[in-house]
Structures are given as structure tokens and as C-alpha cells.
Scaffold this motif. Structure first.
Motif, short mmCIF file in Angstrom:
data_model
loop_
_atom_site.label_atom_id
_atom_site.label_comp_id
_atom_site.label_asym_id
_atom_site.label_seq_id
_atom_site.Cartn_x
_atom_site.Cartn_y
_atom_site.Cartn_z
N LEU A 1 0.83 -1.21 0.00
CA LEU A 1 0.00 0.00 0.00
C LEU A 1 0.87 1.26 0.00
O LEU A 1 0.60 2.21 -0.74
N ALA A 2 1.92 1.26 0.83
CA ALA A 2 2.81 2.43 0.87
C ALA A 2 3.48 2.66 -0.48
O ALA A 2 3.64 3.80 -0.94
N LEU A 3 3.89 1.55 -1.14
CA LEU A 3 4.54 1.66 -2.44
C LEU A 3 3.61 2.28 -3.48
O LEU A 3 3.99 3.17 -4.24
N ASN A 4 2.39 1.83 -3.51
CA ASN A 4 1.43 2.34 -4.50
C ASN A 4 0.94 3.74 -4.15
O ASN A 4 0.58 4.51 -5.03
N GLN A 5 0.95 4.09 -2.86
CA GLN A 5 0.64 5.48 -2.50
C GLN A 5 1.73 6.41 -3.02
O GLN A 5 1.43 7.53 -3.48
N ALA A 6 2.99 5.97 -2.95
CA ALA A 6 4.08 6.76 -3.53
C ALA A 6 3.93 6.86 -5.04
O ALA A 6 4.23 7.90 -5.65
N ALA A 7 3.45 5.77 -5.67
CA ALA A 7 3.22 5.80 -7.12
C ALA A 7 2.14 6.80 -7.47
O ALA A 7 2.21 7.47 -8.51
N VAL A 8 1.14 6.95 -6.61
CA VAL A 8 0.10 7.95 -6.84
C VAL A 8 0.70 9.35 -6.80
O VAL A 8 0.40 10.20 -7.65
N ARG A 9 1.55 9.60 -5.79
CA ARG A 9 2.17 10.93 -5.69
C ARG A 9 3.05 11.22 -6.90
O ARG A 9 3.08 12.33 -7.42
N THR A 10 3.78 10.19 -7.38
CA THR A 10 4.61 10.38 -8.57
C THR A 10 3.76 10.69 -9.80
O THR A 10 4.08 11.57 -10.60
N ALA A 11 2.64 9.96 -9.95
CA ALA A 11 1.75 10.20 -11.08
C ALA A 11 1.13 11.59 -11.00
O ALA A 11 0.93 12.26 -12.03
N GLU A 12 0.81 12.04 -9.80
CA GLU A 12 0.25 13.39 -9.63
C GLU A 12 1.28 14.45 -10.01
O GLU A 12 0.94 15.46 -10.65
N LEU A 13 2.54 14.23 -9.62
CA LEU A 13 3.59 15.18 -10.00
C LEU A 13 3.77 15.22 -11.51
O LEU A 13 3.87 16.30 -12.11
N ASN A 14 3.82 14.04 -12.14
CA ASN A 14 3.98 14.01 -13.59
C ASN A 14 2.83 14.71 -14.29
O ASN A 14 3.03 15.40 -15.30
N LEU A 15 1.63 14.53 -13.76
CA LEU A 15 0.48 15.22 -14.35
C LEU A 15 0.60 16.73 -14.17
O LEU A 15 0.26 17.50 -15.08
N SER A 16 1.10 17.16 -13.01
CA SER A 16 1.27 18.61 -12.79
C SER A 16 2.37 19.17 -13.68
O SER A 16 2.30 20.33 -14.12
N TYR A 17 3.40 18.35 -13.98
CA TYR A 17 4.48 18.81 -14.85
C TYR A 17 4.02 18.98 -16.29
O TYR A 17 4.74 19.59 -17.10
N ALA A 18 2.86 18.44 -16.63
CA ALA A 18 2.33 18.63 -17.98
C ALA A 18 1.96 20.09 -18.22
O ALA A 18 1.79 20.50 -19.38
N GLU A 19 1.85 20.89 -17.15
CA GLU A 19 1.66 22.33 -17.27
C GLU A 19 2.92 23.01 -16.76
O GLU A 19 3.37 22.74 -15.65
N ILE A 20 3.48 23.89 -17.59
CA ILE A 20 4.71 24.60 -17.23
C ILE A 20 4.33 25.99 -16.75
O ILE A 20 3.72 26.77 -17.49
N HIS A 21 4.68 26.30 -15.50
CA HIS A 21 4.31 27.56 -14.88
C HIS A 21 5.53 28.46 -14.72
O HIS A 21 6.67 27.99 -14.68
N ALA A 22 5.27 29.76 -14.61
CA ALA A 22 6.35 30.72 -14.41
C ALA A 22 6.85 30.63 -12.97
O ALA A 22 6.07 30.82 -12.03
N PRO A 23 8.14 30.34 -12.76
CA PRO A 23 8.66 30.25 -11.40
C PRO A 23 8.87 31.60 -10.73
O PRO A 23 9.05 31.67 -9.51
N PHE A 24 8.85 32.67 -11.50
CA PHE A 24 8.99 34.02 -10.95
C PHE A 24 8.40 35.00 -11.97
O PHE A 24 8.23 34.66 -13.14
N PRO A 25 8.08 36.21 -11.53
CA PRO A 25 7.54 37.19 -12.49
C PRO A 25 8.63 37.66 -13.45
O PRO A 25 9.79 37.84 -13.05
N GLY A 26 8.26 37.83 -14.69
CA GLY A 26 9.24 38.28 -15.68
C GLY A 26 8.61 38.40 -17.06
O GLY A 26 7.39 38.49 -17.21
N ARG A 27 9.47 38.40 -18.05
CA ARG A 27 9.02 38.55 -19.45
C ARG A 27 9.51 37.37 -20.27
O ARG A 27 10.69 37.00 -20.21
N LEU A 28 8.59 36.80 -21.06
CA LEU A 28 8.93 35.71 -21.96
C LEU A 28 9.69 36.22 -23.17
O LEU A 28 9.53 37.37 -23.59
N GLY A 29 10.48 35.33 -23.75
CA GLY A 29 11.14 35.64 -25.00
C GLY A 29 10.39 35.06 -26.19
O GLY A 29 9.16 34.95 -26.17
#
Length: 383
Positions: A167-195
């Protein structure tokens, strides 16, 4: 008899010439006297009017000026943390973004499926763990009454622990899958201007291999310059007394519109140039400054009291150096060789050559010279 007649004729001719000469001389004197009597008196000499200004004593700020270049505080290359097809660019090229704004989206289908699978495994392991826990509870009661041997009881205990680990192993797999899903959106780490965008929609991006864009921070911004080692002692002395104010002037500007503070002095002097790298942090709320821009900076290092100030327009130059024209005795021009100090606006400090209250000539400098009579014009009141 003949000789006597010749002598008499010569005497008569000489007498006639003498009378004529006296007559002509008298006529000349009469004409000269007549001309002198009718002539007008000679005009008075012209006196040049000149504007003047008093030498004043005041306290002025002392600045050190340097050429400088702007640098971003933070500048990064945007890359994906998960592979996939680029689905959308949500911020346009050159957009000013805030921290946390979504910039790009990668197709999330694969990552959503992996997350669903991990969650299902967690549910399965949870059910297995519940059964193992109940089975161990029953085995404990049977072991107490002697109906369950020790080996069977240990198997039930081991099964419970395996279920917990799974159960602990698969709970970690859930957190990894959630992170990968969040990485599908790239956010600005600080305010600035795009090139400029470097990956079109539909591109198959790889992990840390495909450059999408660049993001730079513009507010605040660094301004880097290189004082000489000769100025370093003066800068350090001013820094010990408190923060050093730094003014930034764009090309063509005479008044600074942006100010900041000296925040960094390097720990080594460049032996090849005799300079040291120094940096100021400048507020740039209107994004007037961009990275890589050449500017000028002024460091306010101290105040100079009792400086003798004159308008810069009053200065003249010769082979002997800088000079000023001063109103001398009897309203005549007096030339003074001077040595110059720092400037303040349209005024310049004079270190020697004049005294407070002297009247300095500020105009018509090309039309006057030492010893000439002049007529000082009244000074206009200061505004």
C-alpha cells in the motif's frame, strides 16, 4: 648796363614769387581754420554690456560616474520535466507574466492514465490490507486458545506487513503520477518577461532536451560596472557610512529617473585592467531597462560643503587652461585662471581663482578681453 638790367629783372621775379607764396599760405590757413570751426566733437567709446552672475557658496553632492550594463537577476531556459506532445502555448511571446502563470501545456492523457492506475492499485492494496489485518486478529485469538500453531500465526503477520508495504509503495506511485500530471503544465517560477517561442504546438518534447522559451526577471534588475581601484577606497568609505545611492541615466538623459542601491562589490581586482566588478540593484517597475542595455551610473558618495559655484557657460579655455572673466575695478574685465571641481547641474565648483561674491561674466565672452571696459547688466532673480 646790360648786367644791371638782368639783376633788376631777377629781383622783381623773386619778389613776385614771395608775395604769391605768402598769399597761398594765408589762404591755406583760412581754409584750415574754417574746416576746424565747423567739425562735430568725436563720439564716446562703446562699452560692452555683459550679463553677470555672483559666485555662490553651497553644499553639493559628489558623484562618481561610470559606464555600466544591465543584467537580469534571474534568467532561465524553459524546458519540460516530462516527455509528451506540446498541446498549447498559453502565454504569448514577449508577454509579461506573474509568478505561477501557466505558460505551456503538454498533452496530459498518458499522465492521467498513470495516475488512475496508481489510484486503483492503492484501492486494491487497501482491501488486501484490511483482510490481512482481520485475518491476523482472528489468528491471535486462535493462537491464545491453542487452535493455531505459531508458524501459521507468523504467516498471517507477514501477510499483513506485506500488504502495508504494498500500500505504501502504491501510494508513492500515486504521488509520482500526480507530480507528472502537474508537470504537464509549465508555470512561471517568478515574475518576468517571456522571449521568443522555440517549439511549435505539436512538437514532441523530451525531458530537459527541448528548449521551449526563455524567461527573464525585469524588476528589479542588476546594473554592473567597473570602478578603478583608485576609486575603491572612496566607495568603501562611503559604504561604511551607509547605503550608497546609485542613479541610472539612459543614453541622452541628463537627469536620472531610476535609482537603486549598491549591493555588491567583488572580492578580487582584475590585475589586467585595474578595476573591480561592482553591481547595483535598481527598481524597474515600468520595465524601462532591459538586460544587456548600456547605461551610465552615478554613485552618490558624499556631500561637499562650501563649494564655490559658477555657471558652466562662464568658463573659457586657453593654452594656459580654464579661465573666467570677472568684473574688476572700474567695471573692467579681469581674467582669472581657475581650477575646476565637480559639477552640479549647470553649475561647476571652482577650487581656486575666485572668491565668494565675485561677479562672473556669463555672456558676450567672445567680444571682450582683459582690461576692456564693460557695463554689467542687472542679475535676474533666481527661480
Amino acid at each position: 648796363m646790360r648786367k644791371w638790367k638782368i639783376a633788376l629783372g631777377t629781383a622783381v621775379a623773386l619778389g613776385a614769387i614771395s608775395v604769391a607764396s605768402v598769399h597761398l599760405l594765408d589762404m591755406g590757413n583760412l581754409s584750415l581754420n574754417a574746416g576746424t570751426a565747423g567739425a562735430a566733437p568725436a563720439p564716446a567709446a562703446f562699452v560692452m554690456p555683459v550679463p553677470v552672475a555672483s559666485v555662490v557658496k553651497k553644499t553639493i553632492p559628489i558623484y562618481l560616474d561610470y559606464a555600466a550594463r544591465t543584467e537580469p537577476i534571474r534568467s532561465i531556459t524553459l524546458q519540460a520535466r516530462v516527455p509528451g506532445y506540446l498541446q498549447e502555448q498559453t502565454a504569448q511571446d514577449g508577454a509579461d507574466v506573474r509568478q505561477g502563470d501557466t505558460l505551456y501545456k503538454i498533452s496530459p492523457d498518458d499522465f492521467q492514465a498513470a495516475l488512475d492506475q496508481a489510484k486503483a492499485q492503492v484501492q486494491r492494496d487497501t482491501a488486501t490490507l484490511d483482510y490481512a489485518r482481520s485475518n491476523l486478529g482472528r489468528g491471535t485469538e486462535l493462537a491464545k486458545s491453542g487452535y493455531l500453531d505459531k508458524d501459521s500465526f507468523d504467516q498471517r503477520t507477514s501477510t499483513l506487513r506485506e500488504a502495508q508495504a504494498s500500500l505504501a509503495l502504491n501510494q508513492a506511485a500515486v504521488r509520482t503520477a500526480e507530480l507528472n500530471l502537474s508537470y504537464a503544465e509549465i508555470h512561471a517560477p517568478f515574475p518576468g518577461r517571456l522571449g521568443r517561442n522555440q517549439a511549435s504546438v505539436g512538437t514532441l518534447v523530451s525531458v530537459a532536451g527541448t528548449v521551449l522559451n526563455t524567461l527573464v526577471q525585469l524588476d528589479p534588475i542588476y546594473v554592473t560596472f567597473n570602478p578603478s581601484e583608485r576609486d575603491l577606497a572612496q566607495i568603501e568609505e562611503a559604504r561604511a557610512a551607509g547605503p550608497i545611492e546609485v542613479e541610472v541615466l539612459l543614453p541622452g538623459e541628463t537627469e536620472a529617473h531610476q535609482k537603486g542601491e549598491l549591493t555588491f562589490i567583488d572580492n578580487t581586482i582584475d590585475h589586467s585592467t585595474g578595476t573591480i566588478t561592482t553591481r547595483a540593484t535598481i527598481g524597474n517597475a515600468k520595465f524601462t531597462l532591459l538586460p544587456g542595455q548600456y547605461v551610465r551610473v552615478r554613485l552618490h558618495v558624499k556631500q561637499q560643503p562650501d563649494a564655490l559655484m559658477v555657471p558652466q557657460v562662464a568658463l573659457g579655455s586657453s593654452q594656459l587652461g580654464k579661465y573666467l572673466y570677472v568684473v574688476g575695478k572700474g567695471n573692467t574685465v579681469d581674467q582669472r585662471l581657475v581650477s575646476l571641481g565637480p559639477t552640479s547641474g549647470d553649475m561647476v565648483a571652482i577650487l581656486s581663482g575666485v572668491a565668494e561674491g565675485d561677479q562672473v561674466i556669463t555672456g558676450n565672452l567672445q567680444k571682450i578681453g582683459p582690461g576692456m571696459p564693460i557695463s554689467p547688466l542687472p542679475q535676474k532673480p533666481a527661480t
